[in-house]
Design a protein around this motif. Sequence first.
Motif, PDB file in Angstrom:
ATOM      1  N   MET A 183       0.787  -1.306  -0.100  1.00 34.03           N
ATOM      2  CA  MET A 183       0.123  -0.069   0.038  1.00 34.03           C
ATOM      3  C   MET A 183       1.005   1.335   0.052  1.00 34.03           C
ATOM      4  O   MET A 183       0.580   2.354  -0.585  1.00 34.03           O
ATOM      5  N   ASP A 184       1.946   1.125   0.695  1.00 31.84           N
ATOM      6  CA  ASP A 184       3.073   2.490   0.680  1.00 31.84           C
ATOM      7  C   ASP A 184       3.473   2.787  -0.579  1.00 31.84           C
ATOM      8  O   ASP A 184       3.436   3.978  -1.179  1.00 31.84           O
ATOM      9  N   THR A 185       3.943   1.583  -1.429  1.00 25.60           N
ATOM     10  CA  THR A 185       4.176   1.708  -2.754  1.00 25.60           C
ATOM     11  C   THR A 185       3.155   2.361  -3.597  1.00 25.60           C
ATOM     12  O   THR A 185       3.603   3.231  -4.364  1.00 25.60           O
ATOM     13  N   LEU A 186       2.140   1.962  -3.490  1.00 27.16           N
ATOM     14  CA  LEU A 186       0.726   2.232  -4.314  1.00 27.16           C
ATOM     15  C   LEU A 186       0.550   3.742  -3.952  1.00 27.16           C
ATOM     16  O   LEU A 186       0.337   4.418  -4.940  1.00 27.16           O
ATOM     17  N   ARG A 187       0.866   4.040  -2.736  1.00 26.01           N
ATOM     18  CA  ARG A 187       0.560   5.582  -2.448  1.00 26.01           C
ATOM     19  C   ARG A 187       1.429   6.446  -2.909  1.00 26.01           C
ATOM     20  O   ARG A 187       0.953   7.656  -3.596  1.00 26.01           O
ATOM     21  N   ARG A 188       2.774   6.150  -2.854  1.00 32.59           N
ATOM     22  CA  ARG A 188       3.922   6.849  -3.672  1.00 32.59           C
ATOM     23  C   ARG A 188       3.420   6.947  -5.230  1.00 32.59           C
ATOM     24  O   ARG A 188       3.507   7.957  -5.711  1.00 32.59           O
ATOM     25  N   VAL A 196       0.458   6.673  -6.753  1.00 30.85           N
ATOM     26  CA  VAL A 196      -0.565   7.519  -6.892  1.00 30.85           C
ATOM     27  C   VAL A 196      -0.203   9.036  -6.692  1.00 30.85           C
ATOM     28  O   VAL A 196      -0.689  10.017  -7.345  1.00 30.85           O
ATOM     29  N   ASP A 197       0.546   9.206  -5.548  1.00 28.69           N
ATOM     30  CA  ASP A 197       0.895  10.604  -5.308  1.00 28.69           C
ATOM     31  C   ASP A 197       1.813  11.249  -6.354  1.00 28.69           C
ATOM     32  O   ASP A 197       1.886  12.584  -6.761  1.00 28.69           O
ATOM     33  N   GLU A 224      -7.339  13.724  -6.582  1.00 27.10           N
ATOM     34  CA  GLU A 224      -7.262  13.556  -5.201  1.00 27.10           C
ATOM     35  C   GLU A 224      -8.151  12.475  -4.350  1.00 27.10           C
ATOM     36  O   GLU A 224      -7.670  12.120  -3.480  1.00 27.10           O
ATOM     37  N   ASN A 225      -9.183  12.239  -5.212  1.00 29.02           N
ATOM     38  CA  ASN A 225      -9.886  11.181  -4.570  1.00 29.02           C
ATOM     39  C   ASN A 225      -9.192   9.901  -4.657  1.00 29.02           C
ATOM     40  O   ASN A 225      -9.514   9.203  -3.724  1.00 29.02           O
ATOM     41  N   ASP A 226      -8.612   9.678  -5.549  1.00 30.35           N
ATOM     42  CA  ASP A 226      -7.824   8.362  -5.510  1.00 30.35           C
ATOM     43  C   ASP A 226      -6.695   8.408  -4.412  1.00 30.35           C
ATOM     44  O   ASP A 226      -6.490   7.216  -3.861  1.00 30.35           O
ATOM     45  N   LEU A 227      -6.135   9.544  -4.303  1.00 29.17           N
ATOM     46  CA  LEU A 227      -5.146   9.597  -3.134  1.00 29.17           C
ATOM     47  C   LEU A 227      -5.708   9.171  -1.789  1.00 29.17           C
ATOM     48  O   LEU A 227      -5.319   8.886  -0.742  1.00 29.17           O
ATOM     49  N   LEU A 228      -6.966  10.006  -1.558  1.00 26.26           N
ATOM     50  CA  LEU A 228      -7.798  10.044  -0.186  1.00 26.26           C
ATOM     51  C   LEU A 228      -8.103   8.429   0.029  1.00 26.26           C
ATOM     52  O   LEU A 228      -8.150   7.961   1.065  1.00 26.26           O
ATOM     53  N   ARG A 229      -8.539   7.757  -1.133  1.00 27.92           N
ATOM     54  CA  ARG A 229      -8.988   6.339  -0.927  1.00 27.92           C
ATOM     55  C   ARG A 229      -7.860   5.439  -0.332  1.00 27.92           C
ATOM     56  O   ARG A 229      -7.953   4.720   0.438  1.00 27.92           O
ATOM     57  N   ILE A 230      -6.530   5.551  -1.130  1.00 31.52           N
ATOM     58  CA  ILE A 230      -5.497   4.934  -0.509  1.00 31.52           C
ATOM     59  C   ILE A 230      -4.993   5.274   0.774  1.00 31.52           C
ATOM     60  O   ILE A 230      -4.617   4.458   1.417  1.00 31.52           O
ATOM     61  N   GLU A 231      -5.230   6.446   1.043  1.00 29.97           N
ATOM     62  CA  GLU A 231      -4.779   6.864   2.419  1.00 29.97           C
ATOM     63  C   GLU A 231      -5.710   6.266   3.478  1.00 29.97           C
ATOM     64  O   GLU A 231      -5.279   5.885   4.483  1.00 29.97           O
ATOM     65  N   ALA A 232      -7.156   6.236   3.209  1.00 28.44           N
ATOM     66  CA  ALA A 232      -8.066   5.517   4.121  1.00 28.44           C
ATOM     67  C   ALA A 232      -7.613   4.130   4.188  1.00 28.44           C
ATOM     68  O   ALA A 232      -7.605   3.524   5.150  1.00 28.44           O
ATOM     69  N   LYS A 233      -7.543   3.522   3.060  1.00 31.55           N
ATOM     70  CA  LYS A 233      -7.142   2.290   3.134  1.00 31.55           C
ATOM     71  C   LYS A 233      -5.642   1.685   3.750  1.00 31.55           C
ATOM     72  O   LYS A 233      -6.015   0.872   4.419  1.00 31.55           O
ATOM     73  N   TYR A 234      -4.878   2.560   3.609  1.00 32.68           N
ATOM     74  CA  TYR A 234      -3.664   2.243   4.176  1.00 32.68           C
ATOM     75  C   TYR A 234      -3.853   2.510   5.932  1.00 32.68           C
ATOM     76  O   TYR A 234      -2.959   1.859   6.387  1.00 32.68           O
ATOM     77  N   ASN A 243      -2.302  -5.633 -13.402  1.00 38.34           N
ATOM     78  CA  ASN A 243      -1.867  -5.300 -14.684  1.00 38.34           C
ATOM     79  C   ASN A 243      -2.824  -4.286 -15.380  1.00 38.34           C
ATOM     80  O   ASN A 243      -2.267  -3.349 -16.239  1.00 38.34           O
ATOM     81  N   ARG A 244      -3.866  -4.493 -15.098  1.00 40.00           N
ATOM     82  CA  ARG A 244      -5.081  -3.722 -15.957  1.00 40.00           C
ATOM     83  C   ARG A 244      -4.979  -2.321 -15.150  1.00 40.00           C
ATOM     84  O   ARG A 244      -4.986  -1.300 -16.266  1.00 40.00           O
ATOM     85  N   TYR A 245      -4.597  -2.199 -14.097  1.00 38.75           N
ATOM     86  CA  TYR A 245      -4.584  -0.811 -13.362  1.00 38.75           C
ATOM     87  C   TYR A 245      -3.138  -0.226 -13.857  1.00 38.75           C
ATOM     88  O   TYR A 245      -3.570   1.085 -14.332  1.00 38.75           O
ATOM     89  N   ALA A 246      -2.171  -0.789 -14.113  1.00 37.92           N
ATOM     90  CA  ALA A 246      -1.124  -0.228 -14.690  1.00 37.92           C
ATOM     91  C   ALA A 246      -1.285   0.111 -16.047  1.00 37.92           C
ATOM     92  O   ALA A 246      -0.776   1.296 -16.557  1.00 37.92           O
TER      93      ALA A 246
END
Length: 439
Positions: free
Chosen positions: A164-169, A171-172, A182-192, A390-393
């Motif tokens: 999750m930390d890697t994904l957060r960086r 998305v950041d 910013e909504n994507d980043l907020l979702r990741i922060e909440a999940k993290y 892979n699809r997200y990438a």
Amino acid sequence: MNGKNIVISCCAALFSVCGAVAQQRLPLSQAECREMALLHSEGLQQADNRLRQAELDSEIATAAYLPKIDGSATGAYMLPDMDMMGMELRMRGTYMAGISLTQPIYAGGKIMAGKRLARIGKESAGEQLRMARMDVLVEADNAYWTYIAVERKVRMLEGYCARMDTLRRQVDAALAAGMATENDLLRIEAKYSEVRYQLQKVRNGSDLCRLSLCRVIGAELDTEIVPTDTVVVASEPVRLVADMAGRPELRLLEKQVAAGEQQVRMARADALPTVGLTAGYTYYGNIKLGSTIDVGGGVMMPYTQEFRDGIGIAMLAVKIPVFHWGENRKRVRKARYELRNAELELQKNSRLMSIEVQRAVRNVEDGYLLVGTAETGLRQAEENLRVTGNRYAASMAPLTDLLDAQSQWQQAESNLIEAQTQYRIYETEYLRATGRLEQ
């Protein structure tokens, strides 16, 4: 290096050594865990002491068959002297010493019943020792596999947090480049934050499980336990038999019935005659008889005679109960009621233990199926996570799909950990329920 740096280095080395001493590492396998738990268990030691007591009771009961030999010695100094038809009996420093032998010949079967009761008590103590040993092994296995399960969850969540930390960086960085919202980043922060919260809870649980395991094996509470049986392989159960004949609880109930039968015999023996033989020999001395005799011419002279001798005696005693207001008959009836209660207790608990064995067999079978289902679920979750990643990438799937795939992987991994460790616990419980749990 100046003197100040040398002092700081020495202090740091000293603190690191103290920390290493305080936090001892203990590699531990399941077999070693069981062995340490058996050595440490106070309950097992108490059960062993009770067995030793029962062995002594059996030896004491055996001694009732044998003749009892007693010795005695008596000294007496009596004043004043006794007048016996004009003579004086002096017992100043009189002594007696003797030896006696007592042999029971017939006691209405009470001695035999007592011997059987002692033997039953010895066998019951042995079954209690087996039961205490099994309880220790069950507790040790539960603590060991539970600690492994929680430790595996800690490592799983640590890996999840790193992912999750890697994904957060990522998305950041995408947000800075205008390729994410910013909504994507907020979702990741909440999940993290949610995953870190779960990790902290599991770490706290892991430390509590470690403390419980330290208590079971008798290690210091600050010991760092490193389980070595981390690879759990669930082998397919074969020949699961719902047989509880070797279970110590069942044997204890059977011994209780056997003891009740002997109690009836002992109560009946109180109403029967008893025969005993007593033989003894006593030596006495320094008993003096004083008087005066006429030696002629009206002259009286004092005369003293001392008695020293030994006497032997043999007696055969028969005791026959005649009338005790029905006391003995009522004791027999009471003992029979106790025997009947023991038989009813055996019937009731036999049914309960039969259900427990059936449940243990079902748990092992279902546990194995759950392991297979969890392994399939984990493979599917891993494949789903790989495809979704892979699809997200490739910008062909939204972030929510990736987060859902990661959550599904986490749940599947957690399910497999629980299924594998619980299956090992079920195996131990099955062996315990059938009375075949041995070190």
